[in-house]
Design a protein around this motif. Sequence first.
Motif, PDB file in Angstrom:
ATOM      1  N   PHE A  57      40.868  42.803  34.587  1.00 50.12           N
ATOM      2  CA  PHE A  57      41.732  43.951  34.868  1.00 50.12           C
ATOM      3  C   PHE A  57      42.482  44.237  33.581  1.00 50.12           C
ATOM      4  N   ASP A  58      42.191  45.376  32.964  1.00 49.22           N
ATOM      5  CA  ASP A  58      42.779  45.713  31.668  1.00 49.22           C
ATOM      6  C   ASP A  58      43.878  46.752  31.839  1.00 49.22           C
ATOM      7  N   ASN A  59      44.901  46.670  30.984  1.00 49.14           N
ATOM      8  CA  ASN A  59      46.036  47.601  30.960  1.00 49.14           C
ATOM      9  C   ASN A  59      46.755  47.695  32.302  1.00 49.14           C
ATOM     10  N   VAL A  60      47.087  46.553  32.870  1.00 48.45           N
ATOM     11  CA  VAL A  60      47.850  46.507  34.120  1.00 48.45           C
ATOM     12  C   VAL A  60      49.336  46.516  33.776  1.00 48.45           C
ATOM     13  N   PRO A  61      50.092  47.492  34.287  1.00 49.36           N
ATOM     14  CA  PRO A  61      51.541  47.503  34.009  1.00 49.36           C
ATOM     15  C   PRO A  61      52.251  46.381  34.761  1.00 49.36           C
ATOM     16  N   PHE A  62      53.406  45.982  34.255  1.00 50.60           N
ATOM     17  CA  PHE A  62      54.142  44.851  34.823  1.00 50.60           C
ATOM     18  C   PHE A  62      54.491  45.069  36.294  1.00 50.60           C
ATOM     19  N   LYS A  63      54.833  46.290  36.669  1.00 50.30           N
ATOM     20  CA  LYS A  63      55.254  46.527  38.053  1.00 50.30           C
ATOM     21  C   LYS A  63      54.107  46.426  39.060  1.00 50.30           C
ATOM     22  N   LYS A  64      52.850  46.450  38.602  1.00 52.12           N
ATOM     23  CA  LYS A  64      51.706  46.322  39.512  1.00 52.12           C
ATOM     24  C   LYS A  64      51.140  44.902  39.552  1.00 52.12           C
ATOM     25  N   ILE A  65      51.668  44.017  38.726  1.00 51.02           N
ATOM     26  CA  ILE A  65      51.143  42.653  38.669  1.00 51.02           C
ATOM     27  C   ILE A  65      51.406  41.893  39.964  1.00 51.02           C
ATOM     28  N   LYS A  66      52.560  42.095  40.571  1.00 52.53           N
ATOM     29  CA  LYS A  66      52.903  41.348  41.781  1.00 52.53           C
ATOM     30  C   LYS A  66      51.874  41.579  42.893  1.00 52.53           C
ATOM     31  N   LYS A  67      51.531  42.820  43.139  1.00 53.95           N
ATOM     32  CA  LYS A  67      50.570  43.144  44.192  1.00 53.95           C
ATOM     33  C   LYS A  67      49.174  42.611  43.844  1.00 53.95           C
ATOM     34  N   LEU A  68      48.759  42.774  42.600  1.00 53.05           N
ATOM     35  CA  LEU A  68      47.447  42.293  42.177  1.00 53.05           C
ATOM     36  C   LEU A  68      47.372  40.773  42.248  1.00 53.05           C
ATOM     37  N   PHE A  69      48.416  40.094  41.802  1.00 48.97           N
ATOM     38  CA  PHE A  69      48.416  38.635  41.820  1.00 48.97           C
ATOM     39  C   PHE A  69      48.391  38.095  43.249  1.00 48.97           C
ATOM     40  N   LYS A  70      49.048  38.795  44.148  1.00 43.69           N
ATOM     41  CA  LYS A  70      49.041  38.387  45.553  1.00 43.69           C
ATOM     42  C   LYS A  70      47.621  38.432  46.120  1.00 43.69           C
ATOM     43  N   THR A  71      46.853  39.468  45.791  1.00 43.30           N
ATOM     44  CA  THR A  71      45.471  39.543  46.269  1.00 43.30           C
ATOM     45  C   THR A  71      44.592  38.509  45.573  1.00 43.30           C
ATOM     46  N   LEU A  72      44.853  38.257  44.286  1.00 39.43           N
ATOM     47  CA  LEU A  72      44.079  37.240  43.577  1.00 39.43           C
ATOM     48  C   LEU A  72      44.340  35.853  44.140  1.00 39.43           C
ATOM     49  N   LEU A  73      45.573  35.579  44.537  1.00 40.58           N
ATOM     50  CA  LEU A  73      45.884  34.289  45.152  1.00 40.58           C
ATOM     51  C   LEU A  73      45.095  34.093  46.439  1.00 40.58           C
ATOM     52  N   LYS A  74      44.986  35.134  47.232  1.00 40.04           N
ATOM     53  CA  LYS A  74      44.243  35.031  48.484  1.00 40.04           C
ATOM     54  C   LYS A  74      42.754  34.832  48.234  1.00 40.04           C
ATOM     55  N   LYS A  75      42.214  35.463  47.181  1.00 38.26           N
ATOM     56  CA  LYS A  75      40.790  35.336  46.875  1.00 38.26           C
ATOM     57  C   LYS A  75      40.448  34.014  46.198  1.00 38.26           C
ATOM     58  N   GLU A  76      41.205  33.637  45.190  1.00 43.25           N
ATOM     59  CA  GLU A  76      40.856  32.489  44.358  1.00 43.25           C
ATOM     60  C   GLU A  76      41.465  31.168  44.824  1.00 43.25           C
ATOM     61  N   PHE A  77      42.640  31.206  45.444  1.00 46.03           N
ATOM     62  CA  PHE A  77      43.312  29.978  45.856  1.00 46.03           C
ATOM     63  C   PHE A  77      43.591  30.002  47.366  1.00 46.03           C
ATOM     64  N   PRO A  78      42.569  30.162  48.198  1.00 44.98           N
ATOM     65  CA  PRO A  78      42.825  30.365  49.630  1.00 44.98           C
ATOM     66  C   PRO A  78      43.447  29.169  50.345  1.00 44.98           C
ATOM     67  N   ARG A  79      43.069  27.943  49.975  1.00 40.09           N
ATOM     68  CA  ARG A  79      43.590  26.762  50.675  1.00 40.09           C
ATOM     69  C   ARG A  79      44.485  25.904  49.803  1.00 40.09           C
ATOM     70  N   SER A  80      44.732  26.323  48.594  1.00 43.42           N
ATOM     71  CA  SER A  80      45.574  25.536  47.693  1.00 43.42           C
ATOM     72  C   SER A  80      47.026  25.564  48.151  1.00 43.42           C
ATOM     73  N   THR A  81      47.698  24.440  47.990  1.00 35.42           N
ATOM     74  CA  THR A  81      49.131  24.391  48.276  1.00 35.42           C
ATOM     75  C   THR A  81      49.932  24.252  46.994  1.00 35.42           C
ATOM     76  N   LYS A  82      49.314  23.705  45.951  1.00 38.84           N
ATOM     77  CA  LYS A  82      49.953  23.551  44.645  1.00 38.84           C
ATOM     78  C   LYS A  82      49.114  24.277  43.602  1.00 38.84           C
ATOM     79  N   VAL A  83      49.795  24.896  42.653  1.00 41.99           N
ATOM     80  CA  VAL A  83      49.126  25.666  41.602  1.00 41.99           C
ATOM     81  C   VAL A  83      49.663  25.190  40.262  1.00 41.99           C
ATOM     82  N   ARG A  84      48.782  25.076  39.279  1.00 47.15           N
ATOM     83  CA  ARG A  84      49.175  24.656  37.934  1.00 47.15           C
ATOM     84  C   ARG A  84      49.364  25.894  37.065  1.00 47.15           C
ATOM     85  N   VAL A  85      50.443  25.918  36.272  1.00 47.92           N
ATOM     86  CA  VAL A  85      50.716  27.032  35.367  1.00 47.92           C
ATOM     87  C   VAL A  85      50.951  26.454  33.977  1.00 47.92           C
ATOM     88  N   TYR A  86      50.192  26.971  32.998  1.00 51.91           N
ATOM     89  CA  TYR A  86      50.301  26.515  31.619  1.00 51.91           C
ATOM     90  C   TYR A  86      50.672  27.689  30.718  1.00 51.91           C
TER      91      TYR A  86
END
Length: 104
Positions: A57-86
């Motif tokens: 996803f290219d040229n995503v403005p900051f105000k749209k990241i929250k909604k996009l990240f929420k959908t990505l969490l559901k797709k990529e991390f469906p059963r995860s309870t802990k997430v690593r951030v580096y």
Amino acid sequence: MISKSNIIPAVLERLASMPVGHYLDVRTYKRNRYVFFVKKDEDSYLIIENGFFHERFDNVPFKKIKKLFKTLLKKEFPRSTKVRVYNMGEYHEEAAENIERKVL
């Protein structure tokens, strides 16, 4: 590691204070799927999804990241309870996608 329920505000806070050209690496607990957030300029981000789906996803403005990240969490991390951030520093595409991480 951050709880999945607190991940969205934590990532948004880190993205806001991150310098231009740097990126965040958000991975599952097992480190086998990830989402990169690359800060291209002050209000434009490149988001790379690599897991069940492979999308850019290219040229995503900051105000749209929250909604996009929420959908990505559901797709990529469906059963995860802990997430690593580096905080990874300067983004170079070849080097970023070839970083070796131990997979559990």
